[in-house]
Scaffold this motif. Structure first.
Motif, PDB file in Angstrom:
ATOM      1  N   SER A 133    -105.374 -66.819  -3.468  1.00  0.00           N
ATOM      2  CA  SER A 133    -104.158 -66.217  -2.904  1.00  0.00           C
ATOM      3  C   SER A 133    -103.931 -64.814  -3.453  1.00  0.00           C
ATOM      4  CB  SER A 133    -102.948 -67.101  -3.233  1.00  0.00           C
ATOM      5  OG  SER A 133    -102.773 -67.188  -4.631  1.00  0.00           O
ATOM      6  N   ASP A 134    -103.289 -63.979  -2.630  1.00  0.00           N
ATOM      7  CA  ASP A 134    -102.977 -62.621  -3.090  1.00  0.00           C
ATOM      8  C   ASP A 134    -101.488 -62.437  -3.346  1.00  0.00           C
ATOM      9  OD1 ASP A 134    -101.864 -62.484  -0.584  1.00  0.00           O
ATOM     10  OD2 ASP A 134    -102.956 -60.708   0.076  1.00  0.00           O
ATOM     11  N   ASN A 135    -100.748 -63.543  -3.362  1.00  0.00           N
ATOM     12  CA  ASN A 135     -99.316 -63.479  -3.675  1.00  0.00           C
ATOM     13  C   ASN A 135     -98.864 -64.815  -4.251  1.00  0.00           C
ATOM     14  OD1 ASN A 135     -97.997 -65.178  -1.401  1.00  0.00           O
ATOM     15  ND2 ASN A 135     -99.374 -63.808  -0.297  1.00  0.00           N
ATOM     16  N   PHE A 136     -97.694 -64.792  -4.888  1.00  0.00           N
ATOM     17  CA  PHE A 136     -97.198 -65.986  -5.562  1.00  0.00           C
ATOM     18  C   PHE A 136     -96.823 -67.100  -4.590  1.00  0.00           C
ATOM     19  CE2 PHE A 136     -96.496 -62.875  -8.972  1.00  0.00           C
ATOM     20  CZ  PHE A 136     -96.963 -63.581 -10.071  1.00  0.00           C
ATOM     21  N   ALA A 137     -96.396 -66.756  -3.386  1.00  0.00           N
ATOM     22  CA  ALA A 137     -95.978 -67.777  -2.430  1.00  0.00           C
ATOM     23  C   ALA A 137     -97.163 -68.623  -1.965  1.00  0.00           C
ATOM     24  CB  ALA A 137     -95.284 -67.126  -1.230  1.00  0.00           C
TER      25      ALA A 137
END
Length: 618
Positions: A133-137
């Protein structure tokens, strides 16, 4: 290169969905081999991406689709392949492929064969979502995915009460940590307005220190749950209720390594708050010796290896907490190889001994299971940190980090733990393979595992030997994303540290071999208070049961009887009873009797006149 990212990510999902189609049918070998093939495809794509990133220094980004776009909130379902994530992808897929192949033999006679492989491949897919993933979500989606899949796999044999209890314990413990991760994400978005890694980490330096401390502490709370750090640690040993290859996957490549990965991935944040980092390191050192001490006396084969995982996770958090993020990642990768081998070997022993787990009822299995014995011995040497195996390079580097950071107390704890690790590792080997035979030939007929099962273990055993040899290439590769860490100690001092660490590790091995070749410790040792303290896990599970679980249960029963039944249900039932009685009283209005209707009309007329008169006077 985009297609390789999608292949690496979605091949395990395809395998899981295909296996799910057969989940309610009788066992078919097709599901095992197909899911294993799809994992091999994912492994090939991951290794190709590793080669591509290594040779080109290119970071790859893909956006699968726009996920949440509301006002200023814009979260794509995106993935990144850089030097850190591609290392994790490679470790996850290599270990998972071998675990899948091993599982075909291990689960051969299980009625839930098809269902098992559907869960197992979904587990790997969730872990790949987490690390890519490239984001926390999106990370949180994978984070919860591995939680759900671990619940399904730990409680796989749901007809056993102990399995369902262990699955629920793991799930609930992780929910505590996940709340911290969610709150950390909320604080990040509230202060920065984004959950994208590149945006968040470019702006964290603009935040106040107190805000950074809150974010770092909350994110680490999430890591504590997934990586089973004290006091959220009890689920890890109890998770041994699941099939043994599941334990290999949870402990080596998925689930418990997610917490370490989160801290490593958030290195730009933790670099700004060294006080939080030191707290992480201190907790890691405590967990390292805490878990190792429990492994010294435990007699359950799988639990000994589980406590070993918990101890090694402590080592990783010491390195990450002290700012040596690449060292933590290096030990994570090396540990994955030898720990997966240990669990898979334990699975072979269980099959050979009709699911026996008590090492006191084994012994002398080397002649019956030479391949498993040799492979597990090699993995135990790597775990003990003996040159030139992988554990020597990664574990010694963590001790060097602690010494170089002037954290002498942490170094001393890790040094003692290194001796304990060597001792309990070879206590396990001696009690299973080389000690006196403690089982009846009429009751058990031990035999070696099938050839393809052994073949699945050999690549991992080889990596457990040689992975440390690539330290310099690894450092050069991952420090293009992670901060560099260089020792400020003399070359001679470094060699002295290596020497004294090797001495205590070798000493632990020799002590274990000597003691258990000669019958082990006397029975009087088991009557001591120290033994009882360690064998009962410092009475922490009992504390949780007596002071948290039972009071919470009693409060829940009281709330159910008092608040729900008497207050809420009573109020609703009373209101319904009142309406019913009122209906009975006014029912004559609709009786259809002419005399009654006339009387009511007159009464209504009089009431209306009186009301009008009162209004006119006022």
């Amino acid at each position: 290169m985009e297609k390789y990212i999608y292949i690496a990510l979605f091949a395990p999902l395809v395998g899981s969905l295909v296996a799910a189609l057969f989940s309610m049918q009788v066992k078919t070998a097709f599901t095992g081999w197909f899911t294993s093939f799809m994992l091999a495809v994912s492994m090939y794509a991951s290794l190709y991406l590793l080669y591509f990133v290594y040779t080109t220094d290119t970071t790859l980004h893909v956006n699968l689709f726009d996920w949440i776009v509301i006002g200023n909130l814009d979260i794509p379902f995106g993935f990144v392949v850089d030097q850190v994530s591609v290392v994790m992808m490679s470790v996850v897929t290599v270990v998972s492929t071998m675990v899948h192949i091993h599982s075909i033999g291990y689960m051969e006679h299980d009625s839930g064969f098809n269902r098992y492989f559907s869960y197992l491949s979904a587990f790997v897919f969730s872990m790949l979502v987490l690390v890519m993933s490239d984001n926390f979500a999106v990370l949180f989606i994978g984070w919860e995915g591995v939680g759900v899949c671990s619940w399904l796999l730990i409680g796989f044999w749901y007809h056993k009460e102990s399995a369902t209890w262990a699955a629920n314990e793991a799930f609930i413990m992780n929910r505590i940590g996940d709340l911290g991760l969610l709150l950390g994400m909320f604080v990040i978005y509230w202060n920065i307005g984004s959950l994208q890694y590149d945006i968040v980490f470019s702006k964290v330096s603009t935040l106040e220190n107190s805000t950074l401390v809150w974010i770092g502490a909350l994110l680490f709370l999430g890591a504590m749950g997934k990586s089973a750090q004290f006091p959220l640690h009890t689920w890890l040993a109890d998770a041994m209720e699941g099939p043994t290859p599941v334990s290999a996957l949870i402990h080596a490549a998925t689930m418990v390594t997610a917490g370490v990965y989160l801290v490593v991935r958030s290195n730009e944040l933790y670099t700004l708050i060294p006080e939080v980092g030191y707290a992480i390191a201190a907790l890691g050192a405590f967990v390292a010796i805490f878990a190792a001490s429990m492994a010294l006396v435990n007699n359950d084969m799988k639990r000994i290896i589980a406590y070993s995982t918990l101890s090694q996770l402590g080592y990783m958090f010491v390195a990450a907490g002290l700012g040596a993020y690449w060292v933590a990642l290096f030990h994570l990768a090396a540990h994955a190889f030898f720990k997966s081998v240990l669990f898979l070997g334990a699975g072979n022993v269980m099959h050979a001994m009709d699911d026996e787990l008590d090492i006191r009822k084994m012994g002398g299995l080397h002649n019956k299971m030479k391949a498993t014995s040799i492979i597990m011995t090699i993995a135990s040497l790597a775990l003990a940190g003996i040159f030139p195996l992988a554990g020597f390079f990664s574990k010694d580097k963590i001790l060097e980090v602690a010494f170089n950071s002037n954290a002498i107390v942490l170094w001393a704890i890790l040094w003692i733990t290194a001796g304990l690790t060597a001792f309990y590792s070879f206590r396990l080997v001696m009690k299973i393979f080389f000690g006196e035979q403690n089982y009846s030939n009429e009751e058990h007929h031990p035999h070696e595992a099938k050839n393809f099962v052994i073949a699945a273990m050999i690549p991992l055993a080889i990596l457990a030997v040689i992975a440390g040899w690539f330290e310099h290439s690894f450092v050069e590769f991952v420090t293009k994303v992670l901060p560099t860490w260089d020792a400020n100690i003399d070359y001679s001092v470094a060699w002295i540290l290596i020497l004294i660490t090797s001495i205590i590790a070798i000493g632990g091995i020799l002590l274990a071999v000597f003691k258990y070749k000669n019958g082990g410790f006397s029975k009087s040792w088991e009557e001591t208070s120290i033994y009882k303290l360690l064998s009962n896990q410092y009475f922490i599970p009992q504390f949780y049961k007596n002071f948290i679980s039972i009071p919470y249960y009693k409060f829940s029963v009281w709330a159910w009887k008092t608040i729900e039944i008497k207050l809420i249900d009573g109020s609703i039932d009373g209101l319904a009873h009142f309406v019913n009685k009122l209906g009975v009283k006014v029912r004559p209005i609709q009786s259809g009797n002419l005399s009654s209707s006339l009387r009511l009309m007159v009464l209504g007329l009089i009431t209306g006149l009186i009301f009008a008169l009162v209004l006119s006077v006022l």
